[in-house]
Write a protein that holds these residues in place. Structure first.
Motif, PDB file in Angstrom:
ATOM      1  N   PHE A  60       5.862  -3.886   3.783  1.00  0.00           N
ATOM      2  CA  PHE A  60       7.080  -4.689   3.652  1.00  0.00           C
ATOM      3  C   PHE A  60       8.011  -4.055   2.628  1.00  0.00           C
ATOM      4  O   PHE A  60       7.558  -3.529   1.608  1.00  0.00           O
ATOM      5  N   ASN A  61       9.301  -4.118   2.930  1.00  0.00           N
ATOM      6  CA  ASN A  61      10.347  -3.750   1.985  1.00  0.00           C
ATOM      7  C   ASN A  61      10.819  -5.057   1.359  1.00  0.00           C
ATOM      8  O   ASN A  61      11.257  -5.964   2.076  1.00  0.00           O
ATOM      9  N   VAL A  62      10.718  -5.173   0.057  1.00  0.00           N
ATOM     10  CA  VAL A  62      11.015  -6.415  -0.651  1.00  0.00           C
ATOM     11  C   VAL A  62      12.242  -6.185  -1.534  1.00  0.00           C
ATOM     12  O   VAL A  62      12.232  -5.284  -2.376  1.00  0.00           O
ATOM     13  N   THR A  63      13.285  -6.992  -1.334  1.00  0.00           N
ATOM     14  CA  THR A  63      14.521  -6.778  -2.089  1.00  0.00           C
ATOM     15  C   THR A  63      15.112  -8.094  -2.589  1.00  0.00           C
ATOM     16  O   THR A  63      14.841  -9.166  -2.061  1.00  0.00           O
ATOM     17  N   HIS A  64      15.931  -7.934  -3.621  1.00  0.00           N
ATOM     18  CA  HIS A  64      16.811  -9.002  -4.079  1.00  0.00           C
ATOM     19  C   HIS A  64      18.171  -8.351  -4.273  1.00  0.00           C
ATOM     20  O   HIS A  64      18.300  -7.379  -5.033  1.00  0.00           O
ATOM     21  N   GLN A  68      14.300  -3.469  -5.666  1.00  0.00           N
ATOM     22  CA  GLN A  68      13.756  -3.058  -4.381  1.00  0.00           C
ATOM     23  C   GLN A  68      12.339  -2.548  -4.608  1.00  0.00           C
ATOM     24  O   GLN A  68      12.117  -1.684  -5.450  1.00  0.00           O
ATOM     25  N   ASP A  69      11.370  -3.128  -3.898  1.00  0.00           N
ATOM     26  CA  ASP A  69       9.960  -2.733  -3.993  1.00  0.00           C
ATOM     27  C   ASP A  69       9.387  -2.579  -2.597  1.00  0.00           C
ATOM     28  O   ASP A  69       9.969  -3.041  -1.604  1.00  0.00           O
ATOM     29  N   TYR A  70       8.196  -1.990  -2.551  1.00  0.00           N
ATOM     30  CA  TYR A  70       7.409  -1.964  -1.318  1.00  0.00           C
ATOM     31  C   TYR A  70       6.110  -2.715  -1.590  1.00  0.00           C
ATOM     32  O   TYR A  70       5.601  -2.735  -2.709  1.00  0.00           O
ATOM     33  N   TYR A  71       5.576  -3.299  -0.522  1.00  0.00           N
ATOM     34  CA  TYR A  71       4.314  -4.021  -0.650  1.00  0.00           C
ATOM     35  C   TYR A  71       3.490  -3.786   0.607  1.00  0.00           C
ATOM     36  O   TYR A  71       4.010  -3.840   1.721  1.00  0.00           O
ATOM     37  N   TYR A  72       2.191  -3.527   0.401  1.00  0.00           N
ATOM     38  CA  TYR A  72       1.274  -3.414   1.536  1.00  0.00           C
ATOM     39  C   TYR A  72       0.349  -4.614   1.509  1.00  0.00           C
ATOM     40  O   TYR A  72      -0.393  -4.822   0.543  1.00  0.00           O
ATOM     41  N   SER A  73       0.396  -5.416   2.562  1.00  0.00           N
ATOM     42  CA  SER A  73      -0.464  -6.592   2.660  1.00  0.00           C
ATOM     43  C   SER A  73      -1.773  -6.205   3.342  1.00  0.00           C
ATOM     44  O   SER A  73      -1.775  -5.793   4.504  1.00  0.00           O
ATOM     45  N   ILE A  74      -2.850  -6.330   2.601  1.00  0.00           N
ATOM     46  CA  ILE A  74      -4.171  -5.989   3.145  1.00  0.00           C
ATOM     47  C   ILE A  74      -4.525  -6.923   4.287  1.00  0.00           C
ATOM     48  O   ILE A  74      -5.030  -6.490   5.328  1.00  0.00           O
ATOM     49  N   GLU A  75      -4.271  -8.226   4.088  1.00  0.00           N
ATOM     50  CA  GLU A  75      -4.623  -9.214   5.111  1.00  0.00           C
ATOM     51  C   GLU A  75      -3.837  -8.997   6.407  1.00  0.00           C
ATOM     52  O   GLU A  75      -4.365  -9.138   7.499  1.00  0.00           O
ATOM     53  N   ARG A  76      -2.570  -8.669   6.279  1.00  0.00           N
ATOM     54  CA  ARG A  76      -1.697  -8.506   7.447  1.00  0.00           C
ATOM     55  C   ARG A  76      -1.743  -7.083   8.002  1.00  0.00           C
ATOM     56  O   ARG A  76      -1.256  -6.830   9.086  1.00  0.00           O
ATOM     57  N   LYS A  77      -2.251  -6.150   7.177  1.00  0.00           N
ATOM     58  CA  LYS A  77      -2.272  -4.723   7.522  1.00  0.00           C
ATOM     59  C   LYS A  77      -0.867  -4.230   7.881  1.00  0.00           C
ATOM     60  O   LYS A  77      -0.667  -3.508   8.856  1.00  0.00           O
TER      61      LYS A  77
END
Length: 194
Positions: A172-176, A160-169
């Motif tokens: 996101f919660n990223v999981t497997h 489980q990670d978090y990601y901040y998209s600069i382009e999308r502002k």
């Protein structure tokens, strides 16, 4: 003359043995992940090196894999990342260009530093590789070996990670989990804002 030829032949044989031994040892380098306990050591040990990605040329099967899958393979082989966005975002000197999902730091054969990070969080493919410029000739071999080891992982563990998209502002919660990759937009992670 015979003595000289025998001596020369022995020298050639010894050189061939040393070269073959050196190459055989490097075919299976020891790749050690840097954890929390070694971050300061790694930063101090390699603070003066020139980081480059140029030596990691040559496509491998990992270069075409979705970053979500690569992250699961990294988790299976090396455990948690060395750094995530959570380690960076609340620092005073944080810049949006530092918005990574994950970074893994390694030392290859006790002396060669290597870093891996995501290209575009869960929306990209492949990884960004960086190593010390003085080892540029070894980087293709390291990358091939690393990809081979990563692809040998059969059971991909959860993460489980978090990601901040600069382009999308957007955050996101990223999981497997249970064999499913999910990238879900969220307002912001607990304790993190940008």
């Amino acid at each position: 003359m015979r003595t000289v030829l025998k001596s020369l032949s022995l020298t050639v044989v010894l050189i061939a043995v040393f070269v073959a031994t050196g190459q055989a040892q490097f075919e299976e380098p020891e790749i050690t992940k840097i954890g929390d306990d070694k971050k300061a050591w790694f930063s101090n040990e390699f603070e003066d090196i020139k980081w480059v990605g140029k030596g990691f040329y040559g496509r491998t099967v990992l270069d075409e894999r979705q970053t979500n899958e690569i992250r699961a393979r990294l988790q299976g082989l090396y455990g948690d990342p060395t750094k995530t966005i959570g380690d960076l975002i609340n620092k005073e000197d944080f810049r949006p260009a530092q918005a990574i999902q994950f970074e893994y730091w390694f030392v290859v054969d006790d002396s060669i530093p290597m870093m891996l990070l995501d290209i575009d969080g869960p929306f990209g493919r492949g990884l960004v590789y960086a190593g010390a410029s003085k080892y540029i000739d070894l980087m293709p071999q390291i990358k091939r070996y690393f990809a081979k080891e990563m692809m040998a992982i059969e059971d991909l563990p959860p993460y489980q990670d978090y990601y901040y998209s600069i382009e999308r502002k957007k955050w996101f919660n990223v999981t497997h989990k249970d064999g499913q990759y999910r990238t879900k937009e969220i307002s912001s992670p607990p304790g993190m804002s940008y």
